[in-house]
Scaffold this motif. Structure first.
Motif, mmCIF file in Angstrom:
data_model
loop_
_atom_site.group_PDB
_atom_site.id
_atom_site.type_symbol
_atom_site.label_atom_id
_atom_site.label_comp_id
_atom_site.label_asym_id
_atom_site.label_seq_id
_atom_site.Cartn_x
_atom_site.Cartn_y
_atom_site.Cartn_z
ATOM 1 N N LEU A 25 4.246 14.920 -15.947
ATOM 2 C CA LEU A 25 4.799 13.632 -16.375
ATOM 3 C C LEU A 25 5.575 12.954 -15.240
ATOM 4 O O LEU A 25 5.380 11.773 -14.944
ATOM 5 C CB LEU A 25 5.709 13.842 -17.586
ATOM 6 N N GLY A 26 6.468 13.735 -14.604
ATOM 7 C CA GLY A 26 7.267 13.184 -13.502
ATOM 8 C C GLY A 26 6.393 12.725 -12.354
ATOM 9 O O GLY A 26 6.598 11.651 -11.783
ATOM 10 N N SER A 27 5.385 13.533 -12.019
ATOM 11 C CA SER A 27 4.463 13.197 -10.931
ATOM 12 C C SER A 27 3.692 11.917 -11.253
ATOM 13 O O SER A 27 3.486 11.062 -10.397
ATOM 14 C CB SER A 27 3.495 14.355 -10.707
ATOM 15 N N ASN A 28 3.293 11.796 -12.533
ATOM 16 C CA ASN A 28 2.552 10.607 -12.965
ATOM 17 C C ASN A 28 3.404 9.347 -12.831
ATOM 18 O O ASN A 28 2.928 8.299 -12.373
ATOM 19 C CB ASN A 28 2.083 10.795 -14.408
ATOM 20 N N LEU A 29 4.679 9.447 -13.225
ATOM 21 C CA LEU A 29 5.588 8.294 -13.120
ATOM 22 C C LEU A 29 5.810 7.890 -11.667
ATOM 23 O O LEU A 29 5.822 6.702 -11.328
ATOM 24 C CB LEU A 29 6.931 8.614 -13.790
ATOM 25 N N VAL A 30 5.964 8.901 -10.794
ATOM 26 C CA VAL A 30 6.144 8.622 -9.361
ATOM 27 C C VAL A 30 4.872 8.001 -8.786
ATOM 28 O O VAL A 30 4.927 7.039 -8.018
ATOM 29 C CB VAL A 30 6.531 9.917 -8.599
ATOM 30 N N ARG A 33 4.615 4.404 -9.708
ATOM 31 C CA ARG A 33 5.529 3.569 -8.916
ATOM 32 C C ARG A 33 4.949 3.299 -7.529
ATOM 33 O O ARG A 33 4.967 2.178 -7.036
ATOM 34 C CB ARG A 33 6.889 4.261 -8.795
ATOM 35 N N HIS A 34 4.366 4.349 -6.925
ATOM 36 C CA HIS A 34 3.786 4.179 -5.588
ATOM 37 C C HIS A 34 2.541 3.287 -5.624
ATOM 38 O O HIS A 34 2.347 2.455 -4.740
ATOM 39 C CB HIS A 34 3.459 5.537 -4.963
ATOM 40 N N PHE A 35 1.702 3.466 -6.653
ATOM 41 C CA PHE A 35 0.516 2.621 -6.772
ATOM 42 C C PHE A 35 0.903 1.161 -7.017
ATOM 43 O O PHE A 35 0.254 0.238 -6.530
ATOM 44 C CB PHE A 35 -0.418 3.122 -7.879
ATOM 45 N N SER A 153 2.531 -8.965 8.049
ATOM 46 C CA SER A 153 1.323 -8.231 7.626
ATOM 47 C C SER A 153 1.431 -6.782 8.063
ATOM 48 O O SER A 153 1.117 -5.866 7.303
ATOM 49 C CB SER A 153 0.061 -8.857 8.234
ATOM 50 N N GLY A 154 1.896 -6.581 9.316
ATOM 51 C CA GLY A 154 2.087 -5.217 9.830
ATOM 52 C C GLY A 154 3.140 -4.468 9.027
ATOM 53 O O GLY A 154 2.963 -3.287 8.695
ATOM 54 N N HIS A 155 4.226 -5.158 8.684
ATOM 55 C CA HIS A 155 5.313 -4.552 7.902
ATOM 56 C C HIS A 155 4.810 -4.124 6.522
ATOM 57 O O HIS A 155 5.077 -3.003 6.063
ATOM 58 C CB HIS A 155 6.458 -5.564 7.769
ATOM 59 N N LEU A 156 4.064 -4.996 5.858
ATOM 60 C CA LEU A 156 3.531 -4.686 4.529
ATOM 61 C C LEU A 156 2.505 -3.560 4.592
ATOM 62 O O LEU A 156 2.445 -2.715 3.692
ATOM 63 C CB LEU A 156 2.899 -5.946 3.910
ATOM 64 N N THR A 157 1.707 -3.539 5.660
ATOM 65 C CA THR A 157 0.718 -2.463 5.840
ATOM 66 C C THR A 157 1.422 -1.121 6.001
ATOM 67 O O THR A 157 0.998 -0.113 5.424
ATOM 68 C CB THR A 157 -0.170 -2.748 7.071
ATOM 69 N N ARG A 158 2.525 -1.112 6.772
ATOM 70 C CA ARG A 158 3.281 0.136 6.958
ATOM 71 C C ARG A 158 3.874 0.624 5.635
ATOM 72 O O ARG A 158 3.901 1.834 5.370
ATOM 73 C CB ARG A 158 4.387 -0.062 8.002
ATOM 74 N N ILE A 159 4.348 -0.300 4.795
ATOM 75 C CA ILE A 159 4.885 0.080 3.468
ATOM 76 C C ILE A 159 3.788 0.737 2.634
ATOM 77 O O ILE A 159 4.004 1.770 1.993
ATOM 78 C CB ILE A 159 5.469 -1.148 2.741
ATOM 79 N N SER A 160 2.580 0.137 2.655
ATOM 80 C CA SER A 160 1.450 0.687 1.890
ATOM 81 C C SER A 160 1.080 2.070 2.393
ATOM 82 O O SER A 160 0.848 2.995 1.603
ATOM 83 C CB SER A 160 0.223 -0.224 2.016
ATOM 84 N N GLU A 161 1.019 2.224 3.719
ATOM 85 C CA GLU A 161 0.654 3.515 4.306
ATOM 86 C C GLU A 161 1.694 4.590 3.958
ATOM 87 O O GLU A 161 1.340 5.742 3.679
ATOM 88 C CB GLU A 161 0.520 3.389 5.830
ATOM 89 N N LYS A 162 2.971 4.205 3.982
ATOM 90 C CA LYS A 162 4.043 5.150 3.645
ATOM 91 C C LYS A 162 3.901 5.601 2.182
ATOM 92 O O LYS A 162 4.027 6.790 1.873
ATOM 93 C CB LYS A 162 5.399 4.488 3.867
ATOM 94 N N SER A 163 3.649 4.638 1.283
ATOM 95 C CA SER A 163 3.485 4.981 -0.136
ATOM 96 C C SER A 163 2.290 5.901 -0.343
ATOM 97 O O SER A 163 2.352 6.852 -1.134
ATOM 98 C CB SER A 163 3.296 3.703 -0.966
ATOM 99 N N LEU A 164 1.193 5.634 0.378
ATOM 100 C CA LEU A 164 -0.004 6.472 0.255
ATOM 101 C C LEU A 164 0.251 7.882 0.758
ATOM 102 O O LEU A 164 -0.180 8.863 0.146
ATOM 103 C CB LEU A 164 -1.171 5.852 1.046
ATOM 104 N N SER A 165 0.983 7.991 1.881
ATOM 105 C CA SER A 165 1.247 9.316 2.430
ATOM 106 C C SER A 165 2.174 10.115 1.520
ATOM 107 O O SER A 165 1.983 11.312 1.315
ATOM 108 C CB SER A 165 1.791 9.202 3.852
ATOM 109 N N VAL A 166 3.191 9.452 0.921
ATOM 110 C CA VAL A 166 4.081 10.128 -0.048
ATOM 111 C C VAL A 166 3.272 10.563 -1.266
ATOM 112 O O VAL A 166 3.447 11.670 -1.792
ATOM 113 C CB VAL A 166 5.249 9.200 -0.465
#
Length: 200
Positions: A25-30, A33-35, A153-166
């Motif tokens: 459940l906790g993993s799903n909620l996290v 949020r990342h997606f 665009s670079g800043h937003l891309t880095r945010i997306s990449e960070k969320s994907l890696s987490v």
């Protein structure tokens, strides 16, 4: 092998299953949020950066055409239809999600087009050099806005990449924990631990 589960074993199995449930459940909620973060950044890259690049391109084309017109034909007559299109582009630009620096440059751009001494006012007054000077300074503002689009665009891309890696890391941890929990349940069922039984 003792196939009958003791009360303590049942309690432990229930605890392990509850732990597994809360972990999933906790993993799903996290994950959600990342997606959600990834979805927002992708939408922002398109709506607030790629589309804005097109607005900048259209404005640059307009300035280039006016510059060529003045240099080659000497025409300095104001075309209200063209300036009306610029107003629509600037309004659409203003409706996007602007950072503070970008809003300041957009305000300057409006002044350069429509201010008291802007391009719209200078046109038709017979001073070619002043028109060309305005076009040149307006192009510089567009250059600054274009730079902001690239940086953001670079800043937003880095945010997306960070969320994907987490997200990937949490998925791997979740799989690891589920394996451990599964093995723990099997051990409790088929290999009863001595400490689970009361000592006589």
């Amino acid at each position: 092998m003792n196939t009958k589960l003791t009360l303590k074993q049942r309690i432990l199995i229930g605890f392990v299953l509850a732990l597994a449930f809360f972990l999933v459940l906790g993993s799903n909620l996290v994950d959600r949020r990342h997606f959600s973060t990834i979805q927002k950044t992708i939408e922002s890259i398109h709506d607030d950066r790629v589309v804005v690049q097109d607005y900048i391109y259209q404005l640059r084309n307009f300035l280039h055409d006016r510059e060529v017109e003045v240099l080659e034909t000497g025409n300095i007559e104001k075309n209200n239809e063209h300036f009306g299109q610029i107003t629509a582009i600037l309004d659409d630009f203003a409706a996007t999600d602007l950072i503070r620096e970008e809003a300041a440059f957009l305000k300057r751009l409006r002044q350069q087009f429509y201010g008291p001494s802007g391009l719209s006012s200078v046109y038709g007054k017979g001073d070619k050099s002043k028109i060309l000077e305005h076009i040149h300074s307006t192009k510089k503002t567009l250059d600054a806005l274009e730079e902001i689009q690239i940086e953001e665009s670079g800043h937003l891309t880095r945010i997306s990449e960070k969320s994907l890696s987490v997200n990937r890391m949490l998925s791997n941890l979740e799989i690891g924990f589920m394996i451990i929990i599964g093995l723990s349940i099997l051990m409790l069922v088929f290999q009863p631990i001595k400490t689970l039984y009361p000592i006589h």
